[in-house]
Each structure stands twice: as C-alpha cells, then as structure tokens.
Scaffold this motif. Structure first.
Motif, mmCIF file in Angstrom:
data_model
loop_
_atom_site.group_PDB
_atom_site.id
_atom_site.type_symbol
_atom_site.label_atom_id
_atom_site.label_comp_id
_atom_site.label_asym_id
_atom_site.label_seq_id
_atom_site.Cartn_x
_atom_site.Cartn_y
_atom_site.Cartn_z
ATOM 1 N N SER A 1 47.634 -0.519 -16.188
ATOM 2 C CA SER A 1 46.317 -0.861 -16.731
ATOM 3 C C SER A 1 46.210 -2.315 -17.159
ATOM 4 N N HIS B 1 46.714 11.613 -15.058
ATOM 5 C CA HIS B 1 45.683 10.654 -15.447
ATOM 6 C C HIS B 1 45.867 9.322 -14.713
ATOM 7 N N GLU C 1 44.708 9.501 -11.114
ATOM 8 C CA GLU C 1 43.245 9.444 -11.009
ATOM 9 C C GLU C 1 42.738 8.015 -11.163
ATOM 10 N N THR C 2 43.316 7.283 -12.104
ATOM 11 C CA THR C 2 42.912 5.887 -12.333
ATOM 12 C C THR C 2 43.179 5.041 -11.090
ATOM 13 N N ALA D 1 43.493 6.155 -7.969
ATOM 14 C CA ALA D 1 42.667 6.636 -6.853
ATOM 15 C C ALA D 1 41.272 6.025 -6.883
ATOM 16 N N GLU D 2 40.764 5.784 -8.078
ATOM 17 C CA GLU D 2 39.433 5.168 -8.203
ATOM 18 C C GLU D 2 39.387 3.781 -7.581
ATOM 19 N N LYS D 3 40.536 3.120 -7.466
ATOM 20 C CA LYS D 3 40.636 1.786 -6.866
ATOM 21 C C LYS D 3 41.178 1.839 -5.442
#
Length: 301
Positions: free
Chosen positions: A79, A107, A110-111, A113-115
């Motif tokens: 992050s 989690h 998922e973070t 995968a969004e990118k």
C-alpha cells in the motif's frame, strides 16, 4: 521469449538463497535493501540489480516476491504511494512467500486485483540450507492462470511445489503445518521437563524417543539445542512462532473452528515472548518450560 524480470523484497535468511537460485535459472533479478545489506550485496555481485526503493523495484518487475516477517509488513509494501499497488504495472504478479494471515491475504489480493495485479501466496517449507540449494517446498494458492505464469520461477528455488487452490490456501496450509511443528516443540519441551523431574536423564529420553517411530526431521533439529547446544540447527524465533499461532487463532475464529490445543501452544509461546525471550529460537522453549518447573537448562544443572 525472454524471461520475466523478477523482483524480491525481503532478502534475509531465506531470500538470499532463493534469489541466488532465481539468478542461476536465468531470470533477471531486482532486489531492494532493508536492514541488512550483506545479502543484497552478495546478489548484486551475482548480477542482480539493486533498486533504490520498493516503488522502483515494483516499476521494473513483472513477478514480485515478498518474503517478510508477517502481514503488517506485507501490507506496508503493498500500500501507499511508495508501494506495489501504486507503482507496479497492470499484469504483474505478486507472490507472498511470507507466513501471513490468510484473512489479510484475501484483502490484499482484492486490493491488487483492483489495479490489474494478480496475487499468489507461496509460503516456504524448509530451512535456509534448503533455500541455498533450491530444495524448498512451496505451498501455493493461486488461480490456474497465475500459477502457470509463476511456476517456472517457483521451480528455480523449490523442488516440492504444491498448488492447493485459489489465493490464500497456501497461507492456510502453512499455518496448519507450523501448528503441527510448534505442537511438537511444546510437547517435547514439557515431556523433557517431566522426564527430568522424574529422575530420567535427557540422554535416556533421547535413547528411547530418538530410536522410536516418534523421531522425525523436526525432532532431529529441535533436539540439537538440548543435546548439543547447537543454536543454528533450527533458527526460528519465538516471536515469529507466536505470531504464526496468533494468525492461526484468527483463521480458526474466521471459520468457526474450535482450537483448545492450539490455544495452549500459543500461550506457551506468548509467555516466553512476554518474559523477554522472543528472539530466542524455538528449540529453546525446552529451557523456558524447564525453568517453569524449577529446573536449570540442560547442561547447566
């Protein structure tokens, strides 16, 4: 087709050997320093490239390994402005080789995968010696497409690769594996203390248990501390062991599992860490349990 550029975050006991084998297999390797520059300099001398930051490494790499102490550290390199999410190219893959909390892993996946970044978890089975000679185990969680992409890189440093299912399954299995190992540690420590208080020597204990069906690879490395005071045979700290058992407790809670035995093991490790002995290694749990029983460490009595 040229080999993908591999990044490696967390060049420590295990990472130095894994990185060397990635280079030997012909993959370009990018590394970043953290606390200890020695392993990084070794790999740079073997043709690795050093990045100045995680952000720089992420921008240069197609397959990024993370091998750090736990989920908070994984989340930190994923992050933020200087992390992987903000700097890696879409289509990249992150492989978390740490022993992480599967609840956190879901989690993080998922973070990413969004990118457009895929994730696999591939926690390690073995020792730094196995890392050096390319004979680690890898417990892998990944979708089929991601696994096919990373398998050639995994084969550079592991000779026992187990694809267990979707992302997160590797971390679940690793915690269960460590639960069994640390259960052995707690059981052996308590059994030795009872033996000694009953008038049996450690040599007699080993004469029986060490020649029975109960002897295994874990027993051999664990007992080297008590029998030979070899602190390098099993270099896994109490702090890390306690962390793993907290993660397993979290997993058990998330799936509604009852875990009374695991709770007792976790509390043994927690007591030793609370006593200021977290940096000692797991075989030294035998000394801590002996002291709880009013005994001196074996060899000091």
């Amino acid at each position: 087709m040229s080999n993908p550029v591999v990044g490696f975050i967390g060049i420590g006991y295990m990472g130095r050997g894994i990185g060397a084998n990635i280079l030997k297999a012909g993959f370009p390797l990018v590394v970043v320093a953290h606390r200890n520059r020695g392993p990084v300099e070794e790999l740079v001398a073997q043709s690795a490239t050093e990045a100045a930051s995680v952000a720089e490494l992420a921008a240069q790499s197609e397959i990024i390994h993370i091998c750090v102490s736990g989920s908070p550290q994984v989340e930190a390199v994923i992050s933020g402005e200087g992390g992987i999410v903000a700097n890696a190219k879409a289509g990249s893959v992150v492989i978390d080789c740490s022993t992480s909390d599967p609840v956190s892993t879901a989690h993080v996946a998922e973070t990413l995968a969004e990118k457009g970044i895929s994730m696999a978890d591939a926690p390690l089975g073995g020792t730094p010696a196995n890392a050096a000679d390319g004979t680690l185990g890898a417990m892998v969680g990944a979708d089929a497409e991601t696994f096919a992409r990373i398998e050639p890189v995994l084969r550079a440093w592991a000779n026992n690769i187990m694809h267990l299912g979707p992302v997160g399954m590797g971390h679940k299995m690793k915690l269960i594996n460590n639960f069994i190992a640390l259960g052995n540690a707690a059981l052996l420590s308590e059994a030795m203390a009872i033996s000694r208080k009953s008038g049996l020597s450690i040599e007699q204990f080993h004469q029986v248990i060490g020649t029975s069906r109960m002897r295994n690879g874990f027993y051999d490395t664990f007992m080297k501390w008590t029998l030979e005071h070899d602190e390098n045979a099993h270099r896994f700290s109490i702090t890390n062991a306690h962390k793993d058992m907290r993660y397993l407790s979290n997993l058990a809670t998330s799936v509604g599992a009852v875990n009374p035995v695991q709770s007792a093991i976790r509390n043994n490790l927690g007591a030793m860490e609370a006593a200021g002995q977290g940096e000692r290694y797991v075989p030294m749990l035998a000394d801590f349990i002996a002291a709880m029983n009013g005994l001196e460490p074996e060899g000091d009595a």
